[in-house]
Scaffold this active site. Sequence first.
Site, PDB file in Angstrom:
ATOM      1  N   ASP A  43       0.806  -1.217   0.000  1.00 44.93           N
ATOM      2  CA  ASP A  43       0.000   0.000   0.000  1.00 44.93           C
ATOM      3  C   ASP A  43       0.846   1.277   0.000  1.00 44.93           C
ATOM      4  OD1 ASP A  43      -1.316  -2.304   1.148  1.00 44.93           O
ATOM      5  OD2 ASP A  43      -2.989  -1.005   1.689  1.00 44.93           O
ATOM      6  N   GLU A  86      -4.327   2.143  -3.125  1.00 50.21           N
ATOM      7  CA  GLU A  86      -5.606   2.594  -2.578  1.00 50.21           C
ATOM      8  C   GLU A  86      -5.488   3.738  -1.574  1.00 50.21           C
ATOM      9  OE1 GLU A  86      -8.094   0.604  -0.037  1.00 50.21           O
ATOM     10  OE2 GLU A  86      -6.629   0.381   1.525  1.00 50.21           O
ATOM     11  N   ASN A  87      -4.289   3.974  -1.042  1.00 49.18           N
ATOM     12  CA  ASN A  87      -4.073   5.086  -0.114  1.00 49.18           C
ATOM     13  C   ASN A  87      -3.127   6.137  -0.691  1.00 49.18           C
ATOM     14  OD1 ASN A  87      -5.530   4.358   2.402  1.00 49.18           O
ATOM     15  ND2 ASN A  87      -4.173   2.582   2.361  1.00 49.18           N
ATOM     16  N   ASN A  90     -10.224  -1.413   0.451  1.00 48.79           N
ATOM     17  CA  ASN A  90     -11.445  -0.885   1.064  1.00 48.79           C
ATOM     18  C   ASN A  90     -11.618   0.617   0.884  1.00 48.79           C
ATOM     19  OD1 ASN A  90      -9.136  -1.065   2.945  1.00 48.79           O
ATOM     20  ND2 ASN A  90     -10.483  -0.011   4.388  1.00 48.79           N
ATOM     21  N   HIS A  91     -10.555   1.336   0.487  1.00 46.97           N
ATOM     22  CA  HIS A  91     -10.675   2.776   0.247  1.00 46.97           C
ATOM     23  C   HIS A  91     -10.834   3.110  -1.231  1.00 46.97           C
ATOM     24  CE1 HIS A  91      -9.953   3.640   4.398  1.00 46.97           C
ATOM     25  NE2 HIS A  91      -8.710   3.185   4.385  1.00 46.97           N
ATOM     26  N   HIS A 144      -6.605  -8.120  -0.185  1.00 48.91           N
ATOM     27  CA  HIS A 144      -6.614  -6.983   0.729  1.00 48.91           C
ATOM     28  C   HIS A 144      -7.478  -7.345   1.928  1.00 48.91           C
ATOM     29  CE1 HIS A 144      -5.618  -2.700   1.140  1.00 48.91           C
ATOM     30  NE2 HIS A 144      -6.803  -2.553   1.723  1.00 48.91           N
ATOM     31  N   HIS A 193      -3.072  -4.418   3.101  1.00 47.49           N
ATOM     32  CA  HIS A 193      -4.009  -3.732   3.988  1.00 47.49           C
ATOM     33  C   HIS A 193      -3.447  -3.375   5.353  1.00 47.49           C
ATOM     34  CE1 HIS A 193      -7.672  -2.267   5.821  1.00 47.49           C
ATOM     35  NE2 HIS A 193      -7.641  -3.206   6.733  1.00 47.49           N
ATOM     36  N   HIS A 237      -0.386  -2.776   6.308  1.00 44.00           N
ATOM     37  CA  HIS A 237       0.739  -1.830   6.227  1.00 44.00           C
ATOM     38  C   HIS A 237       1.970  -2.282   7.016  1.00 44.00           C
ATOM     39  CE1 HIS A 237      -1.711   1.995   4.915  1.00 44.00           C
ATOM     40  NE2 HIS A 237      -2.195   0.874   4.377  1.00 44.00           N
TER      41      HIS A 237
END
Length: 255
Positions: free
Chosen positions: A8, A39-40, A67-68, A148, A173, A175
């Site tokens: 991520d 995603e982040n 999820n983001h 994820h 996910h 991290h």
Amino acid sequence: MNLLFLGDVVGAIGTNFVADKLRGIKQLYGIDMTVINGENSANGNGITPQSAKQLFDCGADVITTGNHCYRRREIYPMLESEQYLLRPANFPEGNPGHGYCIYDMGSCQVAVINLMGTVFMEALDNPFAAIDSILEKIDTKNIIVDFHAEATGEKKAMGFYLAEKVTAVFGTHTHVQTADEMILSGHTGYITDAGMCGPEHSALGVKAEIAIEKQRFHGPVRFAEADTTPFINGVFIEFNHNNGKCVKIERLIIR
């Protein structure tokens, strides 16, 4: 074939560091294909067209999310139009985007599948059923899965479930890079979590003092990315593109 997967990417500091270092990493390891979880990648969570474009421009062949993925509405049109920008495949039908792609490398094709876990996360469609359905449609033995998920047990179960069915399963996910890289059943590369690309001295990318306040007092806080020195977490694999077998897996930490 050599494939690089980066965990991520967090905020502008992570995106900029990846952009600065990726070319050298690819040259060092002789990388043929690069997959990045983005995603982040936008400041304040989520992914935007700008952060996605920066990752593509610096060398990502495929971008996965989690999820983001729907946190920023401006990404919705790009999720629909860009075939190599993925969202988890087990989101309910009708959501923007697609959960897998086939990347044509000339000498072979590589499928990339994005899935999301459901333990301690949103109640999405069953990821095991979702990937069964996808695998029936894919006509290549070279298959990369970004799972994820929060729970290590769910990730381990997915890894063993897909052993000999796919080339590699990379967890994302949490991290935090795990030290359990292995090859399952002599075929499938696996790691529970690839880690993150962003500020190393942080709470999963967030300023430590903000995370401490949230955990101590349980009140509302506004998360902000830490501005400490960044690092890169990822995984390098070598695989036989004729049969899809992973023959080498190695964790990467670039400071």
